[in-house]
Design a protein around this motif. Structure first.
Motif, PDB file in Angstrom:
ATOM      1  N   GLY A  21       8.863 -30.695 -38.396  1.00 54.54           N
ATOM      2  CA  GLY A  21       8.606 -32.059 -38.847  1.00 54.54           C
ATOM      3  C   GLY A  21       9.761 -33.008 -38.622  1.00 54.54           C
ATOM      4  O   GLY A  21       9.790 -34.092 -39.204  1.00 54.54           O
ATOM      5  N   VAL A  22      10.710 -32.610 -37.782  1.00 48.95           N
ATOM      6  CA  VAL A  22      11.919 -33.401 -37.573  1.00 48.95           C
ATOM      7  C   VAL A  22      11.969 -33.872 -36.126  1.00 48.95           C
ATOM      8  O   VAL A  22      11.840 -33.071 -35.193  1.00 48.95           O
ATOM      9  CB  VAL A  22      13.174 -32.576 -37.899  1.00 48.95           C
ATOM     10  N   GLN A 177      20.626 -29.144 -50.912  1.00 49.43           N
ATOM     11  CA  GLN A 177      21.079 -30.088 -51.935  1.00 49.43           C
ATOM     12  C   GLN A 177      22.010 -31.142 -51.331  1.00 49.43           C
ATOM     13  O   GLN A 177      22.029 -32.298 -51.773  1.00 49.43           O
ATOM     14  CB  GLN A 177      21.797 -29.337 -53.058  1.00 49.43           C
ATOM     15  N   ALA A 178      22.770 -30.743 -50.308  1.00 51.08           N
ATOM     16  CA  ALA A 178      23.722 -31.658 -49.674  1.00 51.08           C
ATOM     17  C   ALA A 178      23.068 -32.577 -48.652  1.00 51.08           C
ATOM     18  O   ALA A 178      23.748 -33.455 -48.100  1.00 51.08           O
ATOM     19  CB  ALA A 178      24.839 -30.862 -49.012  1.00 51.08           C
ATOM     20  N   GLY A 179      21.780 -32.372 -48.370  1.00 50.39           N
ATOM     21  CA  GLY A 179      21.073 -33.290 -47.486  1.00 50.39           C
ATOM     22  C   GLY A 179      20.961 -32.867 -46.039  1.00 50.39           C
ATOM     23  O   GLY A 179      20.565 -33.670 -45.189  1.00 50.39           O
ATOM     24  N   PHE A 180      21.262 -31.616 -45.736  1.00 52.16           N
ATOM     25  CA  PHE A 180      21.118 -31.156 -44.359  1.00 52.16           C
ATOM     26  C   PHE A 180      19.645 -30.900 -44.037  1.00 52.16           C
ATOM     27  O   PHE A 180      18.869 -30.470 -44.901  1.00 52.16           O
ATOM     28  CB  PHE A 180      21.947 -29.892 -44.123  1.00 52.16           C
ATOM     29  N   VAL A 181      19.278 -31.148 -42.793  1.00 53.70           N
ATOM     30  CA  VAL A 181      17.892 -31.045 -42.343  1.00 53.70           C
ATOM     31  C   VAL A 181      17.703 -29.895 -41.367  1.00 53.70           C
ATOM     32  O   VAL A 181      16.645 -29.276 -41.320  1.00 53.70           O
ATOM     33  CB  VAL A 181      17.465 -32.383 -41.696  1.00 53.70           C
ATOM     34  N   VAL A 182      18.732 -29.592 -40.580  1.00 55.18           N
ATOM     35  CA  VAL A 182      18.711 -28.457 -39.655  1.00 55.18           C
ATOM     36  C   VAL A 182      19.757 -27.452 -40.115  1.00 55.18           C
ATOM     37  O   VAL A 182      20.896 -27.824 -40.422  1.00 55.18           O
ATOM     38  CB  VAL A 182      19.014 -28.900 -38.207  1.00 55.18           C
TER      39      VAL A 182
END
Length: 368
Positions: A21-22, A177-182
């Protein structure tokens, strides 16, 4: 031979790529590169500026340096870490900036194994003995040092292996939690997961050693552990060393067989590097020397791949993608030399790539 292109044709290099989805806005990735600039694993202003400048420079995906899942998993005492909840706010500051500037934030989760407890390169790069104030006892599949003059690691017990798995799981939770997507799992360059893969560093006789199926077991377990935590819409990468470049080591055939299995486990892309597990390998370096491994793995397994290693100009990168040899281009040293490589590549390839509004007055006119 230079690639000839009509000015109105969008390059593959600057075209979007969707994984799960990215959607990455282009195929240029900032490869993980250790900065050795942390204290106790914490991200600093150096990391914000280093990674942030490459987002301003137009990269589609930016992957942090090898980020240790445990204190003993650091290459040096100065490595970036994610073994504590206290590390999350500093990392989130970075992911917020990357996202705001159009880059997808990625993190490489790593454990150095027997290559841990070393000085920074500019401090000499030597192994630090466990009895020294800044050193610690390293661990590995087997009690085999990387070089003869280094302290031997401790062979992981079965409980120790389970702790490694738990550390990767906890790190993946913190990464979200830190916002990483990959997320990318580091199973290359002679670090712990690679050490288990290769018969040159893995002499175990239990369920984690001996046969191919046993040697790949820990990596497969870590993949399952992280994939179970990582959202379905987020991609999971694995970096491998596609060959050890030495007789009796891990081979390209092994890599193809491994990737076919990882595909079934939900791995979305293989980041194809080579070497690093033995100190005296003869590696035939040259422009794009690792690209054939990315090409073969992609062709024989159908899994998307990333190419890395001595890729230094826009036409070279475009040709790799146009010829179907890989799906992403990962830049390491060239990104250090030129944080704005994507913007410059667009100019060279005749593409229209948005510039930061703060810099638009310096934007060159199309070259083609």
């Amino acid at each position: 031979m230079p690639l000839v292109r009509m000015p109105t044709t969008m390059s593959v290099l600057l075209s979007p790529l969707t994984l799960r989805g990215v959607t990455l806005k282009n195929r240029l990735v900032v490869s993980p590169m250790c900065q050795y600039s942390s204290v106790d694993g914490f991200a600093t202003d150096w990391h914000l500026v280093h990674l942030g400048s490459r987002a301003v420079g137009g990269a589609g995906l930016i992957i942090t340096e090898a980020t240790a899942v445990s204190p003993e998993g650091r290459i040096t005492p100065n490595d970036l870490g994610i073994w504590s909840d206290d590390h999350v706010p500093g990392l989130q500051r970075i992911t917020d900036f990357l996202t705001a500037n159009g880059a997808v934030p990625g993190i490489q989760l790593a454990h150095a194994g027997r290559k841990a407890s070393h000085q920074r390169p500019w401090d000499g790069g030597q192994a630090i003995a466990p009895d020294q104030p800044t050193g610690w006892q390293t661990v590995a599949p087997s009690a085999i040092p990387f070089t003869d003059n280094e302290p031997a690691p401790t062979a992981l017990t079965l409980d120790g292996i389970q702790q490694v798995r738990a550390d990767f799981r906890a790190a993946a939770i913190r990464a979200l939690q830190a916002g990483f997507v990959v997320a990318e799992l580091h199973a290359a360059h002679g670090y712990l997961l690679h050490q288990f893969l290769s018969p040159q560093s893995n002499h175990r006789t239990d369920d984690y050693g001996g046969s191919f199926a046993n040697r790949i077991r820990l990596l497969q377990e870590v993949v399952d552990d992280v994939r179970a935590i990582w959202p379905d819409e987020y991609p999971l990468f694995v970096r491998i060393s596609a060959t050890d470049w030495t007789e009796g080591g891990w081979t390209a055939d092994d890599s193809v067989a491994l990737v076919a299995l990882l595909n079934e486990q939900g791995v979305d892309l293989i980041d194809c590097s080579t070497g690093g597990n033995v100190p005296k390998a003869t590696i035939p370096t040259g422009p794009g020397y690792q690209v054939p491994f990315a090409e073969r793995i992609k062709r024989e397994t159908g899994v998307p791949t990333g190419a890395v290693g001595l890729i230094t100009d826009a036409d070279q990168a475009e040709a790799i993608l146009t010829n179907g040899q890989a799906d992403l281009i990962l830049l390491a040293r060239e990104s250090l030399r030129d944080p704005y490589f994507p913007l410059h590549a667009a100019h060279i390839l005749g593409d229209e790539q948005p510039w930061p509004v703060q810099y638009e007055r310096a934007k060159p006119r199309p070259a083609r």
